[in-house]
Write an enzyme that holds these catalytic residues in place. Structure first.
Site, PDB file in Angstrom:
ATOM      1  N   SER A 122       0.795  -1.234   0.000  1.00  5.97           N
ATOM      2  CA  SER A 122       0.000   0.000   0.000  1.00  5.97           C
ATOM      3  C   SER A 122       0.822   1.275   0.000  1.00  5.97           C
ATOM      4  O   SER A 122       0.302   2.349  -0.267  1.00  5.97           O
ATOM      5  CB  SER A 122      -0.924   0.014   1.216  1.00  5.97           C
ATOM      6  OG  SER A 122      -0.168   0.205   2.408  1.00  5.97           O
ATOM      7  N   GLY A 123       2.103   1.176   0.335  1.00  2.07           N
ATOM      8  CA  GLY A 123       2.927   2.370   0.462  1.00  2.07           C
ATOM      9  C   GLY A 123       3.062   2.875   1.880  1.00  2.07           C
ATOM     10  O   GLY A 123       3.814   3.816   2.136  1.00  2.07           O
ATOM     11  N   GLY A 124       2.367   2.247   2.834  1.00  6.72           N
ATOM     12  CA  GLY A 124       2.418   2.706   4.217  1.00  6.72           C
ATOM     13  C   GLY A 124       3.811   2.658   4.809  1.00  6.72           C
ATOM     14  O   GLY A 124       4.228   3.569   5.534  1.00  6.72           O
ATOM     15  N   PHE A 125       4.567   1.601   4.505  1.00  7.21           N
ATOM     16  CA  PHE A 125       5.934   1.476   5.027  1.00  7.21           C
ATOM     17  C   PHE A 125       6.802   2.623   4.530  1.00  7.21           C
ATOM     18  O   PHE A 125       7.523   3.263   5.295  1.00  7.21           O
ATOM     19  CB  PHE A 125       6.537   0.135   4.617  1.00  7.21           C
ATOM     20  CG  PHE A 125       7.975  -0.043   5.031  1.00  7.21           C
ATOM     21  CD1 PHE A 125       8.293  -0.602   6.255  1.00  7.21           C
ATOM     22  CD2 PHE A 125       9.015   0.359   4.206  1.00  7.21           C
ATOM     23  CE1 PHE A 125       9.622  -0.755   6.648  1.00  7.21           C
ATOM     24  CE2 PHE A 125      10.336   0.210   4.578  1.00  7.21           C
ATOM     25  CZ  PHE A 125      10.643  -0.344   5.810  1.00  7.21           C
ATOM     26  N   ASP A 201      -2.472   1.120   5.759  1.00  2.64           N
ATOM     27  CA  ASP A 201      -2.366   0.975   7.205  1.00  2.64           C
ATOM     28  C   ASP A 201      -1.308   1.927   7.725  1.00  2.64           C
ATOM     29  O   ASP A 201      -0.543   2.507   6.956  1.00  2.64           O
ATOM     30  CB  ASP A 201      -1.981  -0.461   7.566  1.00  2.64           C
ATOM     31  CG  ASP A 201      -0.609  -0.832   7.007  1.00  2.64           C
ATOM     32  OD1 ASP A 201      -0.395  -0.640   5.795  1.00  2.64           O
ATOM     33  OD2 ASP A 201       0.255  -1.299   7.776  1.00  2.64           O
ATOM     34  N   GLN A 251      -1.539  -5.189  12.308  1.00  3.05           N
ATOM     35  CA  GLN A 251      -0.516  -4.509  13.100  1.00  3.05           C
ATOM     36  C   GLN A 251      -0.653  -4.947  14.563  1.00  3.05           C
ATOM     37  O   GLN A 251      -1.342  -5.903  14.865  1.00  3.05           O
ATOM     38  CB  GLN A 251      -0.662  -2.998  12.933  1.00  3.05           C
ATOM     39  CG  GLN A 251      -0.397  -2.481  11.528  1.00  3.05           C
ATOM     40  CD  GLN A 251       1.072  -2.540  11.148  1.00  3.05           C
ATOM     41  OE1 GLN A 251       1.958  -2.792  11.980  1.00  3.05           O
ATOM     42  NE2 GLN A 251       1.354  -2.305   9.875  1.00  3.05           N
ATOM     43  N   GLY A 278       4.228  -4.723  10.202  1.00  5.59           N
ATOM     44  CA  GLY A 278       4.651  -3.990  11.376  1.00  5.59           C
ATOM     45  C   GLY A 278       5.908  -4.540  12.010  1.00  5.59           C
ATOM     46  O   GLY A 278       6.678  -5.281  11.419  1.00  5.59           O
ATOM     47  N   ASP A 325       7.676 -11.760   1.286  1.00  7.72           N
ATOM     48  CA  ASP A 325       8.497 -11.039   0.319  1.00  7.72           C
ATOM     49  C   ASP A 325       9.656 -10.369   1.027  1.00  7.72           C
ATOM     50  O   ASP A 325       9.622 -10.140   2.235  1.00  7.72           O
ATOM     51  CB  ASP A 325       7.663  -9.963  -0.386  1.00  7.72           C
ATOM     52  CG  ASP A 325       7.291  -8.818   0.556  1.00  7.72           C
ATOM     53  OD1 ASP A 325       8.057  -7.843   0.618  1.00  7.72           O
ATOM     54  OD2 ASP A 325       6.250  -8.910   1.244  1.00  7.72           O
ATOM     55  N   CYS A 363      23.822 -25.713  -8.520  1.00  8.15           N
ATOM     56  CA  CYS A 363      22.706 -24.789  -8.729  1.00  8.15           C
ATOM     57  C   CYS A 363      22.362 -24.736 -10.210  1.00  8.15           C
ATOM     58  O   CYS A 363      23.252 -24.679 -11.070  1.00  8.15           O
ATOM     59  CB  CYS A 363      23.061 -23.400  -8.218  1.00  8.15           C
ATOM     60  SG  CYS A 363      21.758 -22.160  -8.485  1.00  8.15           S
ATOM     61  N   CYS A 365      20.650 -22.306 -11.743  1.00  7.22           N
ATOM     62  CA  CYS A 365      20.309 -20.976 -12.249  1.00  7.22           C
ATOM     63  C   CYS A 365      21.214 -20.584 -13.413  1.00  7.22           C
ATOM     64  O   CYS A 365      22.285 -21.168 -13.623  1.00  7.22           O
ATOM     65  CB  CYS A 365      20.383 -19.931 -11.130  1.00  7.22           C
ATOM     66  SG  CYS A 365      22.044 -19.321 -10.753  1.00  7.22           S
ATOM     67  N   CYS A 368      24.912 -19.660 -12.433  1.00  5.97           N
ATOM     68  CA  CYS A 368      25.772 -20.777 -12.035  1.00  5.97           C
ATOM     69  C   CYS A 368      26.085 -21.717 -13.200  1.00  5.97           C
ATOM     70  O   CYS A 368      27.159 -22.340 -13.222  1.00  5.97           O
ATOM     71  CB  CYS A 368      25.127 -21.554 -10.893  1.00  5.97           C
ATOM     72  SG  CYS A 368      25.144 -20.667  -9.311  1.00  5.97           S
ATOM     73  N   HIS A 394      21.086 -15.532  -9.100  1.00  9.10           N
ATOM     74  CA  HIS A 394      21.385 -16.685  -8.246  1.00  9.10           C
ATOM     75  C   HIS A 394      20.692 -16.575  -6.890  1.00  9.10           C
ATOM     76  O   HIS A 394      20.090 -17.549  -6.413  1.00  9.10           O
ATOM     77  CB  HIS A 394      22.885 -16.825  -8.022  1.00  9.10           C
ATOM     78  CG  HIS A 394      23.212 -17.814  -6.950  1.00  9.10           C
ATOM     79  ND1 HIS A 394      23.042 -19.176  -7.114  1.00  9.10           N
ATOM     80  CD2 HIS A 394      23.624 -17.641  -5.661  1.00  9.10           C
ATOM     81  CE1 HIS A 394      23.361 -19.805  -5.992  1.00  9.10           C
ATOM     82  NE2 HIS A 394      23.706 -18.888  -5.095  1.00  9.10           N
TER      83      HIS A 394
END
Length: 428
Positions: A122-125, A201, A251, A278, A325, A363, A365, A368, A394
Site C-alpha cells: 500500500s505504500g504505508g511502510f 495501514d 498490526q 509492522g 516477500d 545450482c 540458475c 551458475c 542466483h
C-alpha cells in the site's frame, strides 16, 4: 463490515480463491517437545492461490520488484528461475511514473512484461520510513519505548504527518507535497492493476509507546473499513477489469492482545486475505505469526511482509505464513553477497579471483550454469553492472527454490528433517 454496507461483494471476486492443501501437523506430526519449543501448535500448510493471471503454489517467496522491476533482473529471467509472482510498491509507482501510466498500459503485469500474478503493497511502510528520514531501514530488532513516538532520524526533517483521515507527505524525489488516504491508496492500486493489493495501514515500530500502538491500531481498523468500501466501489466502476484481491494488514507490534484484536477485527471484514506487518522482533517472529494465524480465517491466505533469511522463512512457514516477500536477495547482491547452502559469502574477497567454479555447485540458475566466481568477481571489481544481475539471479533462485523445497517437504512429510538439514548447513 465495510463502512458502507450498500456495496455487495463483487461478482468478479470469483476470479480469486485460496484452497488449503496439506497441513504440516498432519503430514509430519510434531512431537510434544517440538510443540513446546514452538510455543504452540504448528499451523503451516500448503495451498493454492488462484488469481486472474495464474496460480501461486504456497508456501511461496514473492520476489520484490519495487518500481515495476526486480533490480538488475529481467522479468523473463525471474520466470526462468521459478518466481511465481512479483511484488511492486504503490508509493514508488505513484510518484514515478504515475498510476495513470500503468492503467493506460494495461496494468502492472503488462507494463513490465510479466505474465504471472502480481502484488502491490500500500505504500504505508515507505510513507512512514522515508517520512521519518530513516530511508529504507527502521530498527525492528529491539524494544525501546523511551523516546518520542514521532522520532525522526538525526539530521533529518519529518516528511510525513499522520492524522485520522490519512497522511500528508513530501516526495523524497523532489519535495512535492502529496496526500495518501485509504481511498487514495485504493484508487492508486486499482490503477496500478496488481492481482493482490494491501489495505492502507499505519506502520508502527518497536520504539512506539503502548498508548500510541493502541491509537494506531484503531486508526488502521477504521482505514481498513474505508479501504473495503472504496475497493468495492472501484471494482464496480471498473467492470471488465480483472478482479484485484484486497488483503487487510495486521498490526499490533509485540503485544499479543493487540495482534489478536487486530486479527479478530479485520478477520470479520470481507478481505480476500491478510498481510502480517509492522514491527516483528526476530526472536519473537514465530510467536507473533502464530498468534495471528490462530485468529485469522483458515480459508484465506496470509502474507508475511518483509522477510527472506532462511531461519525466518522456516519459522514463518511452520507457523502458518503462506507467502512472504523481501528485497534482500537483490540488495545484498549489489554488494557482492551470494547465498550458498553453507551460508552467505562476499564475492569481493581476493580468494575468488582465481576461483573458476560456479557461485554454488549444483545450482541450476543461469548464473551458475554459465559463469564462474572468478568472472563475476572481476565484474564486481571493475564496477560492471552485470555483476549485480548475475548474483541477483542466483540469490533469487536460491530463496525461491528453498521455499519450493519446503513446500514439497510438507507434502512428503519430511519438513522438520529438511528444516534441520538446511539450517544446520547454512548456519554451521
Amino acid at each position: 463490515m465495510p463502512a458502507n454496507p450498500a456495496f455487495a461483494l463483487p461478482e468478479t471476486r470469483s476470479q480469486f480463491s485460496f484452497k488449503v492443501g496439506t497441513r504440516l501437523a498432519e503430514s509430519c506430526p510434531p512431537s510434544a517437545a517440538q510443540e513446546a519449543e514452538n510455543g504452540g501448535a504448528f499451523l503451516g500448510r500448503t495451498g493454492t492461490i488462484t488469481t486472474p493471471h495464474g496460480e501461486i503454489q504456497t508456501p511461496a517467496f514473492i520476489a520484490v520488484g519495487t518500481k515495476a522491476t526486480v533490480k538488475a533482473v529481467l522479468p523473463e529471467s525471474m520466470a526462468d528461475l521459478g518466481a511465481q509472482a512479483l511484488l511492486a510498491n504503490a508509493y514508488h509507482l505513484y510518484l514515478q511514473p504515475g498510476p495513470d501510466i500503468l492503467d493506460e498500459a494495461g496494468g502492472l503485469g503488462a507494463f513490465m512484461n510479466w505474465p504471472g500474478p502480481t502484488f502491490t503493497d500500500s505504500g504505508g511502510f515507505q510513507v512512514m520510513s522515508l517520512g521519518s528520514g530513516f530511508k529504507k531501514v527502521i530498527d525492528m530488532k529491539s524494544v525501546d519505548t523511551s523516546g518520542p513516538d514521532d522520532a525522526v532520524a538525526p539530521g533529518k526533517e519529518r516528511l510525513a504527518h499522520i492524522d485520522d483521515d490519512g497522511v500528508w507527505f513530501k516526495s523524497h524525489l523532489n519535495g512535492d507535497r502529496h496526500r495518501f488516504s485509504p481511498e487514495i491508496s485504493m484508487r492508486v492500486q486499482h490503477q496500478i492493476g496488481a492481482d493482490i493489493m494491501f489495505a492502507f495501514d499505519e506502520l508502527t515500530t518497536l520504539q512506539n509507546s503502548r498508548r500510541y500502538q493502541e491509537e494506531s491500531l484503531e486508526r488502521t481498523r477504521l482505514w481498513a473499513e474505508r479501504c473495503i468500501s472504496e475497493h468495492f466501489r472501484l471494482t464496480e466502476d471498473r467492470a471488465g477489469k480483472p478482479y484485484q484481491a484486497l488483503f487487510g494488514v495486521i498490526q499490533g507490534a509485540q503485544y499479543e492482545d493487540l495482534r489478536r484484536k487486530a486479527c479478530r477485527d479485520l478477520g470479520a471484514m470481507p478481505f480476500d486475505g491478510f498481510g502480517i506487518g509492522g514491527a516483528l522482533e526476530k526472536e519473537n517472529l514465530g510467536t507473533i505469526v502464530r498468534w495471528c494465524n490462530e485468529e485469522l480465517p483458515e480459508d484465506k491466505p496470509r502474507h508475511l511482509l518483509g522477510i527472506s533469511e532462511p531461519d525466518d522463512i522456516f519459522t514463518a512457514i511452520e507457523n502458518g505464513a503462506d507467502t512472504f516477500d523481501c528485497v534482500s536477495p537483490t540488495r545484498v547482491a549489489r554488494n557482492s553477497a551470494f547465498y550458498t547452502p553453507e551460508g552467505r559469502f562476499n564475492l569481493s574477497g581476493a580468494k575468488y579471483k582465481r576461483d573458476f567454479g560456479p557461485l554454488q555447485e549444483g545450482c541450476d540458475c543461469y548464473a551458475c550454469t554459465n559463469y564462474s566466481r572468478a568472472y563475476i568477481h572481476h565484474l564486481f571489481k571493475a564496477k560492471e553492472m552485470v555483476s549485480a544481475t548475475l548474483i541477483s539471479i542466483h540469490n533469487e533462485r536460491f530463496v525461491v527454490k528453498m521455499v519450493d523445497d519446503a513446500r514439497l517437504a510438507i507434502e512428503s512429510g519430511t519438513f522438520f528433517d529438511f528444516k534441520a538439514e538446511t539450517l544446520g548447513r547454512y548456519y554451521s
